[in-house]
Write a protein that holds these residues in place. Structure first.
Motif, PDB file in Angstrom:
ATOM      1  N   ALA A 259      21.802  25.524  35.073  1.00 24.79           N
ATOM      2  CA  ALA A 259      22.669  26.275  35.978  1.00 24.79           C
ATOM      3  C   ALA A 259      23.735  27.044  35.198  1.00 24.79           C
ATOM      4  CB  ALA A 259      23.320  25.323  36.983  1.00 24.79           C
ATOM      5  N   LEU A 260      24.297  26.439  34.173  1.00 22.46           N
ATOM      6  CA  LEU A 260      25.288  27.140  33.348  1.00 22.46           C
ATOM      7  C   LEU A 260      24.656  28.327  32.631  1.00 22.46           C
ATOM      8  CD1 LEU A 260      27.159  24.062  31.827  1.00 22.46           C
ATOM      9  CD2 LEU A 260      28.109  25.714  33.441  1.00 22.46           C
ATOM     10  N   ASP A 261      23.430  28.165  32.148  1.00 19.56           N
ATOM     11  CA  ASP A 261      22.753  29.284  31.482  1.00 19.56           C
ATOM     12  C   ASP A 261      22.510  30.428  32.456  1.00 19.56           C
ATOM     13  OD1 ASP A 261      22.771  27.823  29.175  1.00 19.56           O
ATOM     14  OD2 ASP A 261      20.692  27.131  29.345  1.00 19.56           O
ATOM     15  N   ARG A 262      22.073  30.113  33.675  1.00 21.26           N
ATOM     16  CA  ARG A 262      21.821  31.174  34.662  1.00 21.26           C
ATOM     17  C   ARG A 262      23.106  31.904  35.039  1.00 21.26           C
ATOM     18  NH1 ARG A 262      18.142  27.252  36.638  1.00 21.26           N
ATOM     19  NH2 ARG A 262      19.717  26.395  38.049  1.00 21.26           N
ATOM     20  N   ALA A 263      24.223  31.205  35.004  1.00 21.13           N
ATOM     21  CA  ALA A 263      25.503  31.829  35.344  1.00 21.13           C
ATOM     22  C   ALA A 263      26.131  32.555  34.163  1.00 21.13           C
ATOM     23  CB  ALA A 263      26.468  30.768  35.879  1.00 21.13           C
ATOM     24  N   GLY A 264      25.466  32.567  33.013  1.00 23.65           N
ATOM     25  CA  GLY A 264      26.017  33.235  31.844  1.00 23.65           C
ATOM     26  C   GLY A 264      27.133  32.462  31.174  1.00 23.65           C
ATOM     27  N   LEU A 265      27.142  31.140  31.335  1.00 23.43           N
ATOM     28  CA  LEU A 265      28.198  30.291  30.768  1.00 23.43           C
ATOM     29  C   LEU A 265      27.631  29.444  29.632  1.00 23.43           C
ATOM     30  CD1 LEU A 265      29.895  29.138  34.115  1.00 23.43           C
ATOM     31  CD2 LEU A 265      30.498  31.079  32.655  1.00 23.43           C
ATOM     32  N   ALA A 266      27.007  30.115  28.654  1.00 23.13           N
ATOM     33  CA  ALA A 266      26.404  29.390  27.535  1.00 23.13           C
ATOM     34  C   ALA A 266      27.464  28.672  26.702  1.00 23.13           C
ATOM     35  CB  ALA A 266      25.612  30.361  26.658  1.00 23.13           C
ATOM     36  N   ALA A 267      28.659  29.235  26.607  1.00 23.03           N
ATOM     37  CA  ALA A 267      29.725  28.578  25.847  1.00 23.03           C
ATOM     38  C   ALA A 267      30.091  27.233  26.475  1.00 23.03           C
ATOM     39  CB  ALA A 267      30.954  29.482  25.781  1.00 23.03           C
ATOM     40  N   ASP A 268      30.067  27.161  27.807  1.00 23.29           N
ATOM     41  CA  ASP A 268      30.343  25.888  28.470  1.00 23.29           C
ATOM     42  C   ASP A 268      29.239  24.872  28.181  1.00 23.29           C
ATOM     43  OD1 ASP A 268      32.791  26.587  29.715  1.00 23.29           O
ATOM     44  OD2 ASP A 268      31.692  27.736  31.208  1.00 23.29           O
ATOM     45  N   SER A 269      28.000  25.342  28.072  1.00 23.49           N
ATOM     46  CA  SER A 269      26.909  24.427  27.719  1.00 23.49           C
ATOM     47  C   SER A 269      27.133  23.824  26.341  1.00 23.49           C
ATOM     48  CB  SER A 269      25.571  25.171  27.753  1.00 23.49           C
ATOM     49  OG  SER A 269      25.279  25.642  29.052  1.00 23.49           O
ATOM     50  N   ALA A 270      27.539  24.662  25.382  1.00 19.66           N
ATOM     51  CA  ALA A 270      27.786  24.157  24.030  1.00 19.66           C
ATOM     52  C   ALA A 270      28.952  23.166  24.021  1.00 19.66           C
ATOM     53  CB  ALA A 270      28.081  25.329  23.088  1.00 19.66           C
ATOM     54  N   THR A 271      29.996  23.460  24.791  1.00 19.80           N
ATOM     55  CA  THR A 271      31.131  22.532  24.858  1.00 19.80           C
ATOM     56  C   THR A 271      30.722  21.205  25.480  1.00 19.80           C
ATOM     57  OG1 THR A 271      32.624  24.420  25.097  1.00 19.80           O
ATOM     58  CG2 THR A 271      33.489  22.264  25.710  1.00 19.80           C
ATOM     59  N   LEU A 272      29.886  21.285  26.505  1.00 17.97           N
ATOM     60  CA  LEU A 272      29.436  20.067  27.167  1.00 17.97           C
ATOM     61  C   LEU A 272      28.611  19.197  26.206  1.00 17.97           C
ATOM     62  CD1 LEU A 272      29.674  18.827  30.011  1.00 17.97           C
ATOM     63  CD2 LEU A 272      27.470  19.859  30.548  1.00 17.97           C
ATOM     64  N   LEU A 273      27.736  19.818  25.417  1.00 18.29           N
ATOM     65  CA  LEU A 273      26.953  19.063  24.442  1.00 18.29           C
ATOM     66  C   LEU A 273      27.848  18.495  23.338  1.00 18.29           C
ATOM     67  CD1 LEU A 273      23.842  21.395  24.156  1.00 18.29           C
ATOM     68  CD2 LEU A 273      23.936  19.151  25.235  1.00 18.29           C
ATOM     69  N   TRP A 274      28.897  19.218  22.995  1.00 14.03           N
ATOM     70  CA  TRP A 274      29.835  18.700  21.997  1.00 14.03           C
ATOM     71  C   TRP A 274      30.528  17.436  22.510  1.00 14.03           C
ATOM     72  CZ3 TRP A 274      35.252  18.253  21.992  1.00 14.03           C
ATOM     73  CH2 TRP A 274      35.821  17.975  20.747  1.00 14.03           C
ATOM     74  N   GLU A 275      30.896  17.445  23.789  1.00 13.72           N
ATOM     75  CA  GLU A 275      31.501  16.252  24.374  1.00 13.72           C
ATOM     76  C   GLU A 275      30.511  15.096  24.423  1.00 13.72           C
ATOM     77  OE1 GLU A 275      34.519  15.605  25.237  1.00 13.72           O
ATOM     78  OE2 GLU A 275      35.392  17.587  24.895  1.00 13.72           O
ATOM     79  N   TRP A 276      29.263  15.403  24.758  1.00 19.07           N
ATOM     80  CA  TRP A 276      28.254  14.356  24.847  1.00 19.07           C
ATOM     81  C   TRP A 276      27.926  13.773  23.475  1.00 19.07           C
ATOM     82  CZ3 TRP A 276      25.409  11.430  28.139  1.00 19.07           C
ATOM     83  CH2 TRP A 276      25.597  11.667  29.513  1.00 19.07           C
TER      84      TRP A 276
END
Length: 400
Positions: A259-276
């Motif tokens: 969903a983040l990728d479809r919304a153009g929020l790839a930076a949020d995806s990277a941040t989320l993986l960093w937290e995980w």
């Protein structure tokens, strides 16, 4: 003298044509009004983004933006309804204006030639047989269903007042139920506007409570609300939504990342993986496996790279808990990313714990580029660890 039924008085138009012109005129006015409402909505969005102190935008601007969106969506629905009515009416007018078929020519009957007369009757019957089904088909078509009525837009001001009243009366559970219902039922745009109105006029913490409730909804919905909140300048509430994403179970994270990728929020995806990457070991291994099952190999690589900075003991446990293919990928990343001394410590931890297969995989990653990892291999020899695969060592002693 008899007049034809379709004749009209001078200066008058058929009723259907006049209705069509009235519908066209009304449709033109509504389209102009819809364009004006869209322009006003865009100007209000720009004014909200330009407001200083973007933590809480002006409540009057938010209220005007909600009204502009309601007007624009209502006008759009009415335009579609009028367009359908006009299309149906024009189709009916075209059918009425079609000229009737020419009458069949009458031929004199000759008793001595009965066959041409029979042929003419058969031709007329065939013509009537071809025309009748068309006529029946036109009149037997079911009437077009009218466009469904536009659903009533929620009164966000009244909803804000209700939540505030319940909170002031001490009915916190009821206020929370209203907030949860609003988070589930409102569109993303309306949900973001309600967050802004609660931040401006509602009880303390009401907007953050709604933001957390929105984050528990479907990923596409919550991500869209996140984008809307940022568009409105509600930074604190947007951060609350994003922080709530960290508590998603591992099985739900692949859908959230999509969903983040479809919304153009790839930076949020990277941040989320960093937290995980700093999550507890069982959750981390579970997420890596889920991402691999959903075909998100790039995210798996990013996650393991984020986890590569953990302690040596954690990395040894992580390699042991991952599926074999992912364990190999992790050890390859560690051989490249970690300093030689730390890689030697990891190798010692794997060898000391009796995890010979993992040690062999780490050693294979080092030997794949022996020149690059010369220092690391020297550290292994200094620690008394083998620097050749077991098979190669047996072959050497066999030759001796």
């Amino acid at each position: 003298m008899r007049m034809r039924p379709t004749a009209q008085s001078a200066g008058q138009q058929p009723e259907g044509v006049r209705q069509a012109e009235e519908l066209r005129a009304e449709l033109d006015e509504l389209l102009r009004a819809s364009r004006y409402a869209s322009q006003r909505e865009r100007r209000l969005n720009e004014a909200i983004r330009a407001t200083p102190g973007r933590q809480q935008p002006d409540g009057e601007l938010l209220r005007q933006l909600a009204q502009a969106r309601t007007l624009r969506e209502g006008l759009g629905a009415r335009c579609l309804q009028l367009s359908d009515q006009l299309e149906e009416l024009e189709s009916l007018i075209r059918h009425r204006q079609q000229p009737p078929p020419p009458p069949a020519q009458q031929h004199p009957q000759h008793p001595q030639h009965p066959e041409p007369q029979q042929q003419q009757q058969q031709q007329q019957q065939q013509q009537h047989g071809q025309q009748a089904p068309r006529h029946r088909l036109h009149h037997q078509q079911p009437p077009r269903q009218p466009a469904p009525p536009t659903p009533a837009r929620p009164d966000l001001g009244a909803l804000t007042e209700r939540i505030t009243t319940l909170h002031r009366a001490g009915s916190l559970s009821e206020a929370t139920e209203v907030i949860d219902a609003a988070a589930a039922r409102l569109t993303p745009a309306d949900a973001a506007l309600l967050v802004g109105m609660l931040a401006r006029y509602g009880p303390a913490g009401g907007s953050l409570l709604l933001a957390r409730s929105i984050a528990r909804s479907a990923p596409d919905h919550s991500v869209t609300v996140l984008a809307e909140l940022r568009e409105l300048g509600l930074a604190e509430e947007a951060a609350e939504v994003f922080h709530a994403f960290w508590s998603y179970p591992a099985a739900s994270v692949p859908g959230l990342l999509s969903a983040l990728d479809r919304a153009g929020l790839a930076a949020d995806s990277a941040t989320l993986l960093w937290e995980w990457g700093s999550a507890p070991m069982p959750e981390l291994t579970s997420l890596a496996a889920c991402l691999q099952q959903h075909g998100r190999s790039t995210d798996v690589r990013t996650l393991l790279r984020q986890a590569a900075g953990r302690s040596t003991a954690d990395l040894a446990d992580l390699a042991a808990g991952l599926p074999p293919a992912l364990a190999t990928l992790l050890l390859n990343e560690l051989a490249v990313l970690r300093p030689p001394v730390e890689v030697a410590r990891l190798a010692a931890a794997l060898d000391g714990a009796g995890r010979s297969e993992l040690y062999a995989q780490l050693l294979a990653a080092l030997l794949a580029d022996e020149a690059r990892h010369r220092t690391t291999l020297a550290a292994l020899r200094t620690a008394g660890l083998p620097t050749r695969p077991p098979a190669a060592q047996r072959s050497r002693w066999g030759w001796r």
